[in-house]
Design an enzyme around this catalytic site. Structure first.
Site, mmCIF file in Angstrom:
data_model
loop_
_atom_site.group_PDB
_atom_site.id
_atom_site.type_symbol
_atom_site.label_atom_id
_atom_site.label_comp_id
_atom_site.label_asym_id
_atom_site.label_seq_id
_atom_site.Cartn_x
_atom_site.Cartn_y
_atom_site.Cartn_z
ATOM 1 N N ARG A 82 1.061 -1.429 0.294
ATOM 2 C CA ARG A 82 -0.023 0.426 -0.009
ATOM 3 C C ARG A 82 0.857 1.257 -0.070
ATOM 4 O O ARG A 82 2.024 1.016 0.725
ATOM 5 C CB ARG A 82 -1.039 -0.484 1.321
ATOM 6 C CG ARG A 82 -1.965 -1.180 1.591
ATOM 7 C CD ARG A 82 -2.573 -1.380 2.384
ATOM 8 N NE ARG A 82 -3.444 -2.830 2.612
ATOM 9 C CZ ARG A 82 -2.908 -4.062 3.178
ATOM 10 N NH1 ARG A 82 -2.314 -3.668 4.104
ATOM 11 N NH2 ARG A 82 -4.343 -4.210 3.424
ATOM 12 N N LYS B 248 -2.000 -1.468 7.054
ATOM 13 C CA LYS B 248 -3.633 -0.882 7.054
ATOM 14 C C LYS B 248 -3.899 -2.201 8.575
ATOM 15 O O LYS B 248 -3.487 -3.878 8.809
ATOM 16 C CB LYS B 248 -4.375 -1.187 6.737
ATOM 17 C CG LYS B 248 -5.650 -1.351 6.295
ATOM 18 C CD LYS B 248 -6.506 -1.384 5.243
ATOM 19 C CE LYS B 248 -7.932 -1.494 4.578
ATOM 20 N NZ LYS B 248 -8.557 -1.484 4.166
ATOM 21 N N HIS C 93 -1.753 2.401 -6.172
ATOM 22 C CA HIS C 93 -2.694 1.605 -5.784
ATOM 23 C C HIS C 93 -2.339 0.921 -7.064
ATOM 24 O O HIS C 93 -2.882 -1.073 -6.736
ATOM 25 C CB HIS C 93 -4.302 2.178 -4.882
ATOM 26 C CG HIS C 93 -4.089 0.836 -3.971
ATOM 27 N ND1 HIS C 93 -4.041 0.608 -2.872
ATOM 28 C CD2 HIS C 93 -5.763 -0.030 -4.303
ATOM 29 C CE1 HIS C 93 -4.110 -0.627 -2.130
ATOM 30 N NE2 HIS C 93 -5.264 -0.504 -2.011
ATOM 31 N N ARG D 157 -0.053 -2.246 -6.731
ATOM 32 C CA ARG D 157 -0.643 -3.200 -5.689
ATOM 33 C C ARG D 157 -1.496 -4.456 -6.554
ATOM 34 O O ARG D 157 -1.308 -4.787 -6.463
ATOM 35 C CB ARG D 157 -1.282 -2.478 -4.643
ATOM 36 C CG ARG D 157 -1.579 -3.855 -3.420
ATOM 37 C CD ARG D 157 -2.079 -2.954 -2.329
ATOM 38 N NE ARG D 157 -3.289 -3.559 -1.703
ATOM 39 C CZ ARG D 157 -2.217 -4.572 -0.211
ATOM 40 N NH1 ARG D 157 -1.241 -4.489 -0.139
ATOM 41 N NH2 ARG D 157 -2.859 -4.863 0.317
ATOM 42 N N HIS E 209 -4.107 -9.340 4.049
ATOM 43 C CA HIS E 209 -5.629 -9.472 3.210
ATOM 44 C C HIS E 209 -5.868 -10.372 5.042
ATOM 45 O O HIS E 209 -5.815 -11.378 4.976
ATOM 46 C CB HIS E 209 -6.149 -10.297 1.781
ATOM 47 C CG HIS E 209 -6.232 -9.043 1.200
ATOM 48 N ND1 HIS E 209 -6.181 -9.096 -0.400
ATOM 49 C CD2 HIS E 209 -5.770 -7.656 1.229
ATOM 50 C CE1 HIS E 209 -5.799 -8.498 -0.993
ATOM 51 N NE2 HIS E 209 -5.773 -7.128 -0.448
ATOM 52 N N TYR F 238 -8.996 -11.004 -7.387
ATOM 53 C CA TYR F 238 -8.048 -11.079 -8.524
ATOM 54 C C TYR F 238 -8.237 -11.898 -9.332
ATOM 55 O O TYR F 238 -7.720 -11.777 -10.734
ATOM 56 C CB TYR F 238 -6.239 -11.142 -8.251
ATOM 57 C CG TYR F 238 -6.238 -9.423 -7.017
ATOM 58 C CD1 TYR F 238 -6.660 -8.697 -7.661
ATOM 59 C CD2 TYR F 238 -6.234 -9.734 -5.838
ATOM 60 C CE1 TYR F 238 -5.948 -7.320 -7.060
ATOM 61 C CE2 TYR F 238 -5.927 -8.155 -5.097
ATOM 62 C CZ TYR F 238 -5.769 -7.409 -5.916
ATOM 63 O OH TYR F 238 -5.632 -5.850 -4.610
#
Length: 255
Positions: free
Chosen positions: A91, A116, A193, A196, A219, A228
């Site tokens: 990120r 995050k 982003h 990423r 995640h 994805y």
């Protein structure tokens, strides 16, 4: 303000400003919290206002387009930063806050612990990326940050140790990639982003498992990573090949 004015404000955001779904969601969440918790109001509009979830897929670019962006950057700092964010699937904030001590050159791992949700994770780092970071670090030799903020004159002079107290700003990176991609005319909106998202997609296309990609991206849920699958046809191609092998029966000739 009155309840009517609050309703008009959201109509203004949606109909006149054409605000994105994410912007509307943040505005709605903040205002609902304020008028339900901080300064309570018994307004029907607070429960009536709802946003329909948007299931939009993230934008990705090809490996060649990533290369074009990096080569188009006019400073070593931006070239190395773009490559680092892409090759580690970071990120923006994670990339900016990378520190010298986060890189384990011997084990070829990067420790992400300012990410995050304050969730730690380790990501493999290639020797190419390590070498690029070392060559760039020599230009500023900051004892802490890999990407320190500019000096007062907005330049980092070779041979002079940076004394910046903060990492490079988000606007510097965001502005640089926006300018470059506008000049390259990719025909799509590309942000930091996007690098990423492209990292994850390119790993998937290289047959790296979803579970491993989930760990690298940090995640919490595998369902987030599964998105994805919609961005590449590799899985579908593999499935088609498997179907051909599994069901290669000539049933019309069976006895």
């Amino acid at each position: 303000i009155s309840e009517t004015e609050l309703r008009r404000y959201f109509l203004y955001l949606r109909n006149q400003k054409k605000s994105a779904y994410g912007t509307l969601r943040v505005a709605l969440s903040g205002i609902q919290f304020f008028y339900r918790t901080t300064c309570p109001r018994d307004w029907n509009v607070l429960s009536m206002l709802k946003l329909k979830n948007e299931n939009t897929l993230p934008e990705v670019i090809t490996r060649q387009q990533v290369r074009q962006i990096i080569l188009a950057a006019n400073t070593q700092r931006m070239r190395v930063f773009f490559w680092t964010v892409y090759s580690l699937g970071l990120r923006l904030g994670e990339g900016l806050n990378l520190q010298v001590g986060d890189i384990d050159g011997e084990r070829k791992l990067v420790h992400i612990h300012r990410g995050k949700g304050a969730k730690d994770r380790y990501i493999p780092i290639s020797q190419f990326t390590i070498d690029a970071l070392r060559r760039y670090w020599v230009t500023h030799q900051h004892p802490k940050f890999l990407f320190p903020a500019d000096g007062r004159n907005h330049t980092l002079k070779p041979g002079i140790t940076s004394v910046a107290k903060t990492p490079m700003s988000m606007t510097s990176a965001q502005g640089a990639i926006k300018k470059i991609t506008n000049e390259l005319k990719f025909g799509k909106k590309v942000t930091m982003h996007t690098l990423r998202h492209s990292f994850a997609t390119h790993l998937l296309e290289a047959n790296v498992s979803l579970r491993v990609i989930q760990q690298y991206l940090g995640h919490s849920s595998l369902m987030t990573t599964i998105e994805y699958l919609h961005l590449t046809d590799t899985a579908q191609q593999d499935a088609r090949g498997t179907i051909e092998k599994l069901f290669a029966w000539k049933i019309d000739e069976a006895r």
